[in-house]
Design a protein around this motif. Structure first.
Motif, mmCIF file in Angstrom:
data_model
loop_
_atom_site.group_PDB
_atom_site.id
_atom_site.type_symbol
_atom_site.label_atom_id
_atom_site.label_comp_id
_atom_site.label_asym_id
_atom_site.label_seq_id
_atom_site.Cartn_x
_atom_site.Cartn_y
_atom_site.Cartn_z
ATOM 1 N N LEU A 1 0.863 -1.182 0.000
ATOM 2 C CA LEU A 1 0.000 0.000 0.000
ATOM 3 C C LEU A 1 0.898 1.231 0.000
ATOM 4 O O LEU A 1 1.595 1.506 0.982
ATOM 5 N N VAL A 2 0.900 1.952 -1.116
ATOM 6 C CA VAL A 2 1.821 3.078 -1.306
ATOM 7 C C VAL A 2 1.267 4.331 -0.638
ATOM 8 O O VAL A 2 0.050 4.569 -0.608
ATOM 9 N N ASP A 3 2.188 5.144 -0.082
ATOM 10 C CA ASP A 3 1.843 6.407 0.593
ATOM 11 C C ASP A 3 0.857 6.198 1.736
ATOM 12 O O ASP A 3 -0.048 7.001 1.957
ATOM 13 N N GLN B 1 -11.440 2.324 5.148
ATOM 14 C CA GLN B 1 -11.612 2.975 3.841
ATOM 15 C C GLN B 1 -11.775 4.473 4.023
ATOM 16 O O GLN B 1 -12.385 4.947 4.973
ATOM 17 N N LYS B 2 -11.248 5.225 3.066
ATOM 18 C CA LYS B 2 -11.313 6.680 3.111
ATOM 19 C C LYS B 2 -12.749 7.148 2.985
ATOM 20 O O LYS B 2 -13.505 6.654 2.148
ATOM 21 N N SER B 3 -13.126 8.116 3.825
ATOM 22 C CA SER B 3 -14.494 8.637 3.823
ATOM 23 C C SER B 3 -14.486 10.082 3.340
ATOM 24 O O SER B 3 -13.627 10.879 3.717
ATOM 25 N N ILE B 4 -15.464 10.422 2.483
ATOM 26 C CA ILE B 4 -15.557 11.793 1.981
ATOM 27 C C ILE B 4 -16.578 12.610 2.774
ATOM 28 O O ILE B 4 -16.652 13.826 2.628
ATOM 29 N N MET B 5 -17.365 11.943 3.607
ATOM 30 C CA MET B 5 -18.398 12.635 4.366
ATOM 31 C C MET B 5 -17.835 13.249 5.649
ATOM 32 O O MET B 5 -18.078 14.406 5.961
ATOM 33 N N ARG C 1 -10.809 3.627 -2.389
ATOM 34 C CA ARG C 1 -11.867 2.730 -2.845
ATOM 35 C C ARG C 1 -11.362 1.809 -3.959
ATOM 36 O O ARG C 1 -11.774 0.648 -4.055
ATOM 37 N N GLU C 2 -10.437 2.312 -4.809
ATOM 38 C CA GLU C 2 -9.957 1.525 -5.942
ATOM 39 C C GLU C 2 -9.130 0.318 -5.506
ATOM 40 O O GLU C 2 -8.997 -0.654 -6.255
#
Length: 329
Positions: free
Chosen positions: A16-18, A91-95, A120-121
């Protein structure tokens, strides 16, 4: 980013990069015999669906709100701990924030490694590699949905998370990753392009296990044979075959031009070599002469030449089938 191209390595697992393990609350950065959970919900206090403001006038009400928030988070942490999870991917959340400091504090106390902001990808890739199933709510967090790995470690030297020793899936294809290193983004992009080209060559050889000489030897040999055929037939067929042969000679012409050589001179010499029966003769751009490509080990997958010829021929046939005039700008 960092190091040199010589530091590029292949990792038996996924990278997992960065990304880095969360250490704000003193959580672990390495975990052996990892049981990996991948969550798609937030480890923080719930919020209303509509934007609203809550005004608190008393200290007792504020204390009650904080207690309820703590109680809510502790309940979720207990569910995670009960499942046996020791590595948590969020997972990254945008909310809103996917995890807050209070949740990180409790996870660190339970010695659970946390990696935030998983894109998500990459969720599907991680799921297939580790065998975990993405979890959408805390009620579904069970031991059956956890993935496994022998080691998960935060490599601070290049800001990556290494997940190695993953189980072999039912398809029998384990995941391997190539970690490309470079001193600048430009070098990284160039190394990635070169690696992609090499993998495409291997893929072509797997699909069709055959090699042909490089240096435009194949194109010139085909052109020479077609020129012979064009002189043995008559009418419009002769012109078509001759034009096809002339088109193939564009390949050695372009190769000579790109190498800084005299294209007319070298194409003529190459044509003469093939006329004399030297089928493997090609353009040696290093020594500026015509050489035997097989002796120099300059070869290319046969599938590349076959695909180029067949696709170009199909394109021309499609254009010739058009009844009207083709206008090109």
């Amino acid at each position: 980013l960092g190091g040199t191209v010589d530091d590029t390595e292949m990792v038996d697992g996924c990278v997992l990069v960065d990304k880095k393990a969360s250490m704000s609350a003193g959580g672990p950065t390495m975990m052996k015999n990892a049981k990996i959970g991948l969550i798609q919900f937030q480890l923080s206090a719930p919020k209303t669906d509509m934007e609203s403001s809550v005004v608190v006038h008393e200290y007792t009400a504020m204390d009650r709100i904080l207690k309820e928030e703590k109680k809510y988070i502790v309940k979720m942490i207990k569910t995670i701990v009960k499942s046996g999870c020791n590595v948590l991917l969020i997972q990254k959340s945008i909310m809103r924030d996917a995890v807050n400091d209070l949740a990180l504090h409790f996870l660190a106390k339970k010695n659970i490694m946390v990696v935030k902001d998983i894109e998500r990808e990459t969720v599907d890739f991680i799921s297939r590699t580790t065998g975990c199933i993405p979890i959408a709510s805390i009620e579904q967090f069970t031991e059956e949905k956890l993935g496994k790995a022998e080691l998960v470690v935060d490599d601070k030297s290049c800001r990556v998370i290494r997940i190695t020793g993953c189980p072999t899936p039912k398809e029998g294809r384990r995941t391997v990753s190539v970690l490309v290193r470079g001193s600048s983004q430009l070098i990284l992009d160039e190394a990635e392009r070169s690696l992609h080209d090499a993998l495409c060559v291997v893929r072509s050889l797997v699909k069709k296990r055959a090699l042909v000489p490089g240096g435009a030897a194949v194109e010139m040999e085909i052109a020479q044979k077609l020129n012979v055929v064009s002189r043995e037939i008559f009418g419009t067929d002769s012109y078509c075959v001759k034009a096809f042969a002339h088109a193939l000679e564009i390949i050695p012409y372009t190769l000579s031009e790109n190498a800084g050589l005299d294209p007319v001179k070298f194409v003529t010499e190459l044509r003469n070599a093939h006329t004399k029966g030297k089928k493997n003769a090609g353009i040696n751009v290093k020594k500026n002469k015509i050489s035997d490509m097989l002796e120099l080990n300059v070869v290319q997958p046969a599938l590349v030449s076959i695909s180029a010829l067949s696709l170009a021929t199909e394109c021309v046939r499609m254009i010739l089938k058009i009844d009207d005039i083709v206008l090109t700008m």
